[in-house]
Motif scaffolding. Structure first.
Motif, PDB file in Angstrom:
ATOM      1  N   THR A  34       0.866  -1.181   0.000  1.00  0.00           N
ATOM      2  CA  THR A  34       0.000   0.000   0.000  1.00  0.00           C
ATOM      3  C   THR A  34       0.903   1.232   0.000  1.00  0.00           C
ATOM      4  OG1 THR A  34      -1.329  -1.310   1.505  1.00  0.00           O
ATOM      5  CG2 THR A  34      -2.048   0.939   1.132  1.00  0.00           C
ATOM      6  N   ASN A  55       3.496  -5.363   2.591  1.00  0.00           N
ATOM      7  CA  ASN A  55       2.479  -6.409   2.714  1.00  0.00           C
ATOM      8  C   ASN A  55       3.065  -7.615   3.456  1.00  0.00           C
ATOM      9  OD1 ASN A  55       0.904  -8.708   2.136  1.00  0.00           O
ATOM     10  ND2 ASN A  55       0.095  -7.745   0.272  1.00  0.00           N
ATOM     11  N   SER A 331      -3.838  -7.680  -5.141  1.00  0.00           N
ATOM     12  CA  SER A 331      -5.011  -6.824  -4.998  1.00  0.00           C
ATOM     13  C   SER A 331      -5.803  -6.862  -6.311  1.00  0.00           C
ATOM     14  CB  SER A 331      -4.612  -5.404  -4.619  1.00  0.00           C
ATOM     15  OG  SER A 331      -3.724  -4.884  -5.563  1.00  0.00           O
TER      16      SER A 331
END
Ligand code: GN1
Ligand code: MG
Length: 364
Positions: A34, A55, A331
């Motif tokens: 992120t 992550n 993702s």
């Protein structure tokens, strides 16, 4: 923003950045970490920074990731310092925390890192012409060359067996058991193709494991958008995303650059007719790479074209595995995103196969 702004500000405040935070925004590129970009004003100058929550589902030991990156960027920097004045455009620069750590650990146990943001550069998701393909190949060759004298055993294996095709097939078989929401029903042809190709796919990992292909320091994620270009696209400046730098075969890197820089369509394209391997881009890319990578053994050289097919295959296997597992790793932005990704990779392999003779000439 996924993390609340208050929390983000607390995280950022722990990094050793001078001045006042004036802007903050999320960055959605990349499938794994992120990312946020901040702007700081200090003594009349404006500087930007990249903050990432690493992550920890993917990287079990985030601090080891950062230790690797610190060693590798230190090595590359020391080489660049003697030869150019714009080192910060050509190599990532870590910002440590105020207490001198490579990471900040938040109150939920999340690991954060910060880099100086490299501004006024451009990334591409597909290549626009053969000149750019040559530049990209050259940049990857140069990256490997910069690390050719780096002792690989100083690096942690951040994701063990990352490109072990045998392991990736075992994970696919396990995912077939999971069969999230009965997704197996939708993947018959894709699965059949990948299973037919299993044997051939073992060549790189097994060659390395048996000692025929040398183990060297590799990036392991040389996809095209991990290379920063000048705004006019005329020079490839810097290879980013060093999370998976670890010992491996350099064929993992040639493979990923071929997978992402010779394709005519996006990795997650819905229209498979846009996907194909462009023979001219392939030739220029490999010629650019070979213009720098002068250290290859004959066997490594002979496997370059195969490496493109191989890494495309491992990505197809990994995307399909994640789809069957219920999208736990990458993702996604839509329900079948991982299946769509797997399909483009299979289409690309099939197109490579139909042009194999021509593609093989690229290393001559
Ligand atoms: C992931 O971090 P990012 O998005 O550049 C993945 C790579 C894949 C890539 C496919 C640690 O890379 O292995 O090739 O997606 N990274 C990891 O686009 O799994
Ligand atoms: Mg990555």
């Amino acid at each position: 923003m996924q993390n609340s702004e208050t929390k983000l500000r607390q995280v950022i405040a722990d990094f050793n950045i001078p001045g006042t935070l004036t802007a903050l925004k999320a960055n959605r590129e990349g499938h794994i970490n992120t990312t946020y970009i901040s702007t700081f004003a200090s003594d009349g100058s404006i500087r930007k920074y990249t903050h990432q929550r690493i992550n920890s589902y993917v990287f079990k030991h985030p601090l080891e990731v950062m230790e690797n990156i610190s060693l590798v960027t230190g090595h590359i920097r020391s080489k660049l310092l003697g030869s150019c004045s714009d080192v910060d455009l050509r190599c990532l620069r870590i910002v440590k925390t105020r207490s001198g750590s490579l990471v900040h650990i938040d109150d939920e146990g999340g690991y954060w890192r910060t880099y100086h943001y490299i501004d006024h550069v451009k990334t591409f998701s597909t290549i626009k012409d053969t000149e750019q393909a040559f530049l990209l190949g050259k940049a990857i060759g140069n990256f490997q060359l910069q690390l050719a004298d780096f002792e690989g055993n100083r690096l942690h294996e951040t994701i063990p067996h990352f490109h072990d095709m045998g392991l990736r097939y075992r994970q696919l078989e396990e995912a077939m058991e999971v069969n999230h929401q009965n997704r197996l029903e939708r993947v018959g042809p894709e699965l059949a193709f990948l299973l037919e190709n299993k044997e051939r796919g073992l060549v790189l990992w097994d060659g390395m494991a048996k000692g025929k292909v040398p183990t060297r320091v590799t990036h392991n994620d040389t996809k095209i958008n991990n290379v920063l270009f000048t705004p006019d696209g005329k020079e490839a400046l810097c290879i980013i995303d060093l999370d998976t730098v670890m010992p491996g075969t350099i064929l993992f890197d040639t493979g990923d650059m071929i997978r992402t820089a010779t394709t005519t369509g996006e990795e997650d394209a819905l229209d498979l007719s846009t996907i194909g391997c462009d023979v001219d881009l392939h030739r220029s890319l490999i010629q650019g790479y070979l213009s720098k990578a002068d250290f290859l053994t004959p066997l490594e050289r002979s496997l370059i074209v195969e490496s493109g097919r191989n890494i495309t295959q491992i990505m197809a296997v990994r995307f399909l595995t994640d789809y069957l597992n219920g999208d736990r790793y990458y993702s996604i932005e839509r329900e079948q995103h991982n299946l769509d990704r797997a399909r483009t990779q299979i289409r690309l392999m099939q197109d490579m196969d139909s042009k194999w003779e021509l593609l093989s000439r690229s290393v001559e």
